[in-house]
Design a protein around this motif. Structure first.
Motif, PDB file in Angstrom:
ATOM      1  N   PHE A 285       0.631  -1.276   0.026  1.00  0.00           N
ATOM      2  CA  PHE A 285       0.068   0.249  -0.075  1.00  0.00           C
ATOM      3  C   PHE A 285       0.823   1.412   0.060  1.00  0.00           C
ATOM      4  CE2 PHE A 285      -2.159   3.416   2.416  1.00  0.00           C
ATOM      5  CZ  PHE A 285      -3.261   3.599   1.795  1.00  0.00           C
ATOM      6  N   MET A 286       2.026   1.298   0.812  1.00  0.00           N
ATOM      7  CA  MET A 286       2.720   2.598   0.940  1.00  0.00           C
ATOM      8  C   MET A 286       3.536   2.637  -0.240  1.00  0.00           C
ATOM      9  SD  MET A 286       1.629   4.106   3.535  1.00  0.00           S
ATOM     10  CE  MET A 286       3.097   5.463   3.383  1.00  0.00           C
ATOM     11  N   SER A 287       3.778   1.491  -0.999  1.00  0.00           N
ATOM     12  CA  SER A 287       4.722   1.736  -2.243  1.00  0.00           C
ATOM     13  C   SER A 287       4.039   2.363  -3.120  1.00  0.00           C
ATOM     14  CB  SER A 287       5.236   0.378  -2.448  1.00  0.00           C
ATOM     15  OG  SER A 287       6.106  -0.331  -1.870  1.00  0.00           O
ATOM     16  N   ALA A 288       2.500   1.886  -3.217  1.00  0.00           N
ATOM     17  CA  ALA A 288       1.728   2.483  -4.250  1.00  0.00           C
ATOM     18  C   ALA A 288       1.340   4.157  -3.884  1.00  0.00           C
ATOM     19  CB  ALA A 288       0.315   1.751  -4.221  1.00  0.00           C
ATOM     20  N   VAL A 289       1.198   4.216  -2.736  1.00  0.00           N
ATOM     21  CA  VAL A 289       1.170   5.768  -2.227  1.00  0.00           C
ATOM     22  C   VAL A 289       2.412   6.484  -2.753  1.00  0.00           C
ATOM     23  CG1 VAL A 289       1.383   7.326  -0.330  1.00  0.00           C
ATOM     24  CG2 VAL A 289      -0.178   5.485  -0.209  1.00  0.00           C
ATOM     25  N   SER A 290       3.715   6.312  -2.469  1.00  0.00           N
ATOM     26  CA  SER A 290       4.901   6.725  -3.134  1.00  0.00           C
ATOM     27  C   SER A 290       4.634   6.868  -4.472  1.00  0.00           C
ATOM     28  CB  SER A 290       6.174   6.069  -2.498  1.00  0.00           C
ATOM     29  OG  SER A 290       6.444   4.978  -3.005  1.00  0.00           O
ATOM     30  N   GLN A 291       4.367   5.908  -5.219  1.00  0.00           N
ATOM     31  CA  GLN A 291       4.306   6.172  -6.681  1.00  0.00           C
ATOM     32  C   GLN A 291       3.285   7.336  -6.934  1.00  0.00           C
ATOM     33  OE1 GLN A 291       2.975   2.198  -8.025  1.00  0.00           O
ATOM     34  NE2 GLN A 291       5.009   1.886  -8.987  1.00  0.00           N
ATOM     35  N   TYR A 292       2.250   7.306  -6.498  1.00  0.00           N
ATOM     36  CA  TYR A 292       1.475   8.517  -6.983  1.00  0.00           C
ATOM     37  C   TYR A 292       1.711   9.728  -6.373  1.00  0.00           C
ATOM     38  CZ  TYR A 292      -1.136   4.822  -9.180  1.00  0.00           C
ATOM     39  OH  TYR A 292      -1.676   3.892 -10.075  1.00  0.00           O
ATOM     40  N   SER A 293       2.495   9.903  -5.163  1.00  0.00           N
ATOM     41  CA  SER A 293       3.016  11.036  -4.667  1.00  0.00           C
ATOM     42  C   SER A 293       4.137  11.563  -5.703  1.00  0.00           C
ATOM     43  CB  SER A 293       3.708  10.721  -3.406  1.00  0.00           C
ATOM     44  OG  SER A 293       3.263  11.306  -2.353  1.00  0.00           O
ATOM     45  N   TYR A 294       4.914  10.705  -6.215  1.00  0.00           N
ATOM     46  CA  TYR A 294       5.682  11.071  -7.345  1.00  0.00           C
ATOM     47  C   TYR A 294       5.069  11.770  -8.424  1.00  0.00           C
ATOM     48  CZ  TYR A 294       7.971   9.507 -11.699  1.00  0.00           C
ATOM     49  OH  TYR A 294       8.769   9.312 -13.053  1.00  0.00           O
ATOM     50  N   LEU A 295       3.884  11.079  -8.863  1.00  0.00           N
ATOM     51  CA  LEU A 295       3.099  11.612 -10.049  1.00  0.00           C
ATOM     52  C   LEU A 295       2.615  13.041  -9.736  1.00  0.00           C
ATOM     53  CD1 LEU A 295       1.235   8.244 -11.310  1.00  0.00           C
ATOM     54  CD2 LEU A 295       3.582   9.307 -12.236  1.00  0.00           C
ATOM     55  N   PHE A 296       2.012  12.988  -8.538  1.00  0.00           N
ATOM     56  CA  PHE A 296       1.606  14.334  -8.198  1.00  0.00           C
ATOM     57  C   PHE A 296       2.648  15.225  -8.017  1.00  0.00           C
ATOM     58  CE2 PHE A 296      -1.322  16.510  -4.540  1.00  0.00           C
ATOM     59  CZ  PHE A 296      -2.200  16.730  -5.728  1.00  0.00           C
ATOM     60  N   SER A 297       3.674  15.238  -7.549  1.00  0.00           N
ATOM     61  CA  SER A 297       4.798  16.114  -7.628  1.00  0.00           C
ATOM     62  C   SER A 297       5.072  16.770  -9.050  1.00  0.00           C
ATOM     63  CB  SER A 297       5.986  15.572  -6.901  1.00  0.00           C
ATOM     64  OG  SER A 297       6.848  16.652  -6.719  1.00  0.00           O
ATOM     65  N   TYR A 298       5.241  15.803 -10.156  1.00  0.00           N
ATOM     66  CA  TYR A 298       5.432  16.192 -11.215  1.00  0.00           C
ATOM     67  C   TYR A 298       4.202  16.944 -11.896  1.00  0.00           C
ATOM     68  CZ  TYR A 298      10.086  14.919 -11.961  1.00  0.00           C
ATOM     69  OH  TYR A 298      11.512  14.808 -11.763  1.00  0.00           O
ATOM     70  N   PHE A 299       3.087  16.613 -11.352  1.00  0.00           N
ATOM     71  CA  PHE A 299       1.735  17.457 -11.977  1.00  0.00           C
ATOM     72  C   PHE A 299       1.779  18.544 -11.201  1.00  0.00           C
ATOM     73  CE2 PHE A 299      -2.676  18.632 -10.691  1.00  0.00           C
ATOM     74  CZ  PHE A 299      -3.155  18.328 -11.966  1.00  0.00           C
ATOM     75  N   LEU A 300       2.025  18.772  -9.952  1.00  0.00           N
ATOM     76  CA  LEU A 300       2.010  20.060  -9.340  1.00  0.00           C
ATOM     77  C   LEU A 300       3.179  21.005  -9.723  1.00  0.00           C
ATOM     78  CD1 LEU A 300       1.158  18.813  -5.871  1.00  0.00           C
ATOM     79  CD2 LEU A 300      -0.403  19.802  -7.441  1.00  0.00           C
ATOM     80  N   ILE A 301       4.329  20.477 -10.016  1.00  0.00           N
ATOM     81  CA  ILE A 301       5.429  21.422 -10.322  1.00  0.00           C
ATOM     82  C   ILE A 301       5.953  20.804 -11.485  1.00  0.00           C
ATOM     83  CG2 ILE A 301       7.522  22.394  -9.307  1.00  0.00           C
ATOM     84  CD1 ILE A 301       7.019  21.656  -6.606  1.00  0.00           C
ATOM     85  N   PRO A 302       5.749  21.673 -12.558  1.00  0.00           N
ATOM     86  CA  PRO A 302       6.328  21.062 -13.929  1.00  0.00           C
ATOM     87  C   PRO A 302       7.726  20.676 -13.842  1.00  0.00           C
ATOM     88  CG  PRO A 302       5.787  23.396 -14.044  1.00  0.00           C
ATOM     89  CD  PRO A 302       5.264  23.056 -12.696  1.00  0.00           C
ATOM     90  N   LYS A 303       8.047  19.903 -14.860  1.00  0.00           N
ATOM     91  CA  LYS A 303       9.737  19.525 -15.060  1.00  0.00           C
ATOM     92  C   LYS A 303      10.542  20.681 -15.327  1.00  0.00           C
ATOM     93  CE  LYS A 303      11.021  15.463 -17.565  1.00  0.00           C
ATOM     94  NZ  LYS A 303      10.957  14.532 -18.411  1.00  0.00           N
ATOM     95  N   ASP A 304      10.121  21.615 -15.877  1.00  0.00           N
ATOM     96  CA  ASP A 304      11.216  22.986 -16.298  1.00  0.00           C
ATOM     97  C   ASP A 304      11.051  23.781 -15.154  1.00  0.00           C
ATOM     98  OD1 ASP A 304       8.394  23.927 -16.566  1.00  0.00           O
ATOM     99  OD2 ASP A 304       8.658  24.216 -18.804  1.00  0.00           O
TER     100      ASP A 304
END
Ligand code: ZN
Length: 321
Positions: free
Chosen positions: A251-270
């Motif tokens: 469960f926590m591994s899944a949380v970390s995956q979506y937290s990572y996706l969320f980070s790139y969604f919230l703050i763009p790559k550039d």
């Protein structure tokens, strides 16, 4: 996250468990078994004996363990390789999971985990809580190898810290944002201000003052905390881990995956590490809708803590039977 943010989140997880135990709102508990609700009642009753330790416990990892650079994080970097990856699933009520399943361009794309073992830490603490409960039950009162209720409650609150940290997107993103511009610190400071302005805190005794129900006593109206409280009071509770997940680690591994996706969604790559907090506020998705996304993070963390705590408790009470 900082001290009082962590403590408030842990308290709200107890409140969420109490709601699961007592609500007549079918929207919240449809599909929740009588057994789960009975055990939620028992766990809340147990927690109420130890509420004075919430702040101390929830802050213990930062204050004493000092394992921030390993166990409070799982640092992901998108990988430029051609490989098929399947992300784990979470319960459909997890708002970051649901949003990122629709909106993240990095979903099911390869990544590298650079650092961190937050999911391992959560799994390990969960086992230690169950073991300690069993020892407390089995051994004579006062026996030197037996633990205490206080100690176990501290471990629950300690665990809540790691679960909450994993929901902080920047804890799952290898971009640091904690250099001299320190956007990471500025975000957590804003969160801490929400909590310390909204509640009356008994700093001398390292605990909250309480309302008649035993929860943190509000000092004044606060949009942020009200929004989070409303969300966790109305969100459907799903006891299962989601997808094929079978334990805290999954469960926590899944949380970390979506937290990572969320980070790139919230703050763009550039958006670079050297940009300022003002630029963050003006130019990033997160900065423009700060309270909305922050409330998602807090609400998902609270729901996840309640779920994990209740699974731990039920593992122990199943053993008792
Ligand atoms: Zn931490």
């Amino acid at each position: 996250m900082k001290k009082y943010s962590h403590a408030w989140i842990a308290f709200m997880a107890i409140k969420r468990l109490e709601l699961i135990a007592t609500t007549t709102d079918e929207k919240v508990v449809s599909g929740v078994t009588d057994k789960v609700r009975t055990e939620a009642t028992a766990l809340v009753k147990w927690f109420k004996n130890y509420r004075d330790f919430v702040i101390k416990g929830a802050w213990y990892p930062d204050e004493v363990f000092k394992d921030m650079s390993t166990s409070h994080i799982v640092k992901y970097t998108p990988a430029e390789i051609d490989e098929k990856v399947t992300f784990r699933k979470l319960p459909a009520t997890h708002s970051i999971f649901t949003m990122m399943s629709k909106k993240s361009p990095l979903l099911n794309k390869p990544y590298i985990i650079e650092d961190g073992n937050c999911a391992d830490r959560c799994e390990a603490i969960s086992h230690s809580i169950i073991d300690n409960f069993k020892m407390l039950f089995r051994e004579e009162k006062g026996c030197p190898i037996a633990t205490s209720g206080n100690h176990i409650a501290m471990r629950f609150f300690i665990l809540s810290h790691y679960i909450a940290d994993c929901h902080m997107p920047l804890h799952c993103d290898s971009r640091s944002f904690s250099n001299e511009k320190n956007i990471h610190g500025a975000i957590e400071k804003k969160w801490e201000d929400y909590i310390t302005k909204a509640y009356k805190i008994d700093k001398d005794n390292n605990r909250f003052f309480y309302d008649p129900d035993g929860y943190p006593l509000p000092l004044k109206e606060s949009d942020f905390t009200t929004n989070v409280e409303n969300e966790i009071a109305t969100r459907k509770y799903i006891h299962a881990w989601g997808g094929k997940n079978n334990n805290v680690w999954d469960f926590m591994s899944a949380v970390s995956q979506y937290s990572y996706l969320f980070s790139y969604f919230l703050i763009p790559k550039d958006f670079s590490n050297t940009q300022s907090m003002q630029e963050f506020t003006e130019e990033t998705e997160w900065g423009r809708n700060f309270e909305t996304y922050s409330a998602m993070i807090f609400s998902d963390a609270i729901d996840a803590i309640a779920r994990i705590w209740l699974h731990i408790w039920i593992k122990y009470t199943d053993w008792l039977k």
